[in-house]
Design an enzyme around this catalytic site. Sequence first.
Site, PDB file in Angstrom:
ATOM      1  N   ASP A   1     -32.481  67.376 -36.296  1.00 35.46           N
ATOM      2  CA  ASP A   1     -33.701  67.992 -36.807  1.00 35.46           C
ATOM      3  C   ASP A   1     -33.718  69.458 -36.400  1.00 35.46           C
ATOM      4  OD1 ASP A   1     -34.188  67.532 -34.103  1.00 35.46           O
ATOM      5  OD2 ASP A   1     -36.288  67.026 -34.390  1.00 35.46           O
TER       6      ASP A   1
ATOM      7  N   TYR B   1     -34.502  73.115 -34.751  1.00 34.31           N
ATOM      8  CA  TYR B   1     -34.942  73.539 -33.421  1.00 34.31           C
ATOM      9  C   TYR B   1     -36.463  73.621 -33.407  1.00 34.31           C
ATOM     10  CZ  TYR B   1     -30.069  75.036 -32.717  1.00 34.31           C
ATOM     11  OH  TYR B   1     -28.699  75.076 -32.609  1.00 34.31           O
TER      12      TYR B   1
ATOM     13  N   PHE C   1     -27.890  73.798 -36.550  1.00 36.92           N
ATOM     14  CA  PHE C   1     -27.268  74.474 -35.412  1.00 36.92           C
ATOM     15  C   PHE C   1     -27.464  75.990 -35.419  1.00 36.92           C
ATOM     16  CE2 PHE C   1     -24.904  70.474 -35.615  1.00 36.92           C
ATOM     17  CZ  PHE C   1     -24.986  70.054 -34.296  1.00 36.92           C
TER      18      PHE C   1
ATOM     19  N   HIS D   1     -21.494  64.640 -29.582  1.00 32.64           N
ATOM     20  CA  HIS D   1     -22.404  65.743 -29.902  1.00 32.64           C
ATOM     21  C   HIS D   1     -22.103  66.924 -28.980  1.00 32.64           C
ATOM     22  CE1 HIS D   1     -26.174  67.974 -30.442  1.00 32.64           C
ATOM     23  NE2 HIS D   1     -26.281  67.320 -31.584  1.00 32.64           N
TER      24      HIS D   1
END
Length: 229
Positions: free
Chosen positions: A70, A72, A83, A192
């Site tokens: 989702d 930031y 990202f 991740h």
Amino acid sequence: MSTATTPRIDPSWLAALEAQFGSPDMAKLRQFLLEEQRAGHEVYPPRRDIFAAFDRTPFDAVRVVIVGQDPYHGPGQAMGLSFSVPRGVRQPPSLRNVLAELETDLGLPRPEHGDLTHWADQGVLLLNSSLTVRAREAASHSGRGWEHLTDAAIRALSDGREHLVFLLWGSHARRKGASVDRTRHLVLEAAHPSPLSAHNGFFGCRHFSQANAYLAAHGQAPVDWSLPA
């Protein structure tokens, strides 16, 4: 409604996702977002950038897909690309680890900024599972309907295109990419890049060079993974 706040999305994606945009799921999502607005909640990214991933990277231009979770949830960070953060905003820890792996894999110097628009403009779809989030509340819009739309986007790419590269980092992204036809596309999985898990398989995955090698093997130009100053 002013064009400054109207969400922007490339027409190719409107066509590819026409059925989903007209679905009851999306109607419920629109109602939820309206209720968030009426309640005075601050929502990220800015409204015009909610579909930025789909706007910067048209359907037929996609070559690589990077799946995030989702946006930031800190002030000024979310820009509609997974990202990525705008220039002038400090790189979040996960992004710093992505850029560290990029340096190790391809020898590219780490940029001072974290704006990944250069990737998006080359066909790297930077797709979050949820496209909005309430300020300072991680995953607050998860399960509200965005996942139906972004799942449909991944299915449309898997079924309608060939020789794409899907980069799935972490268990959430792997579940998200489970529908990808691996006989038609390259799927690369790793931990991740979060500081909590990057040392458990993200560092050293060399996904960037593998993606470029696959693209070249199928007659496509490699992605320029550098981020110009």
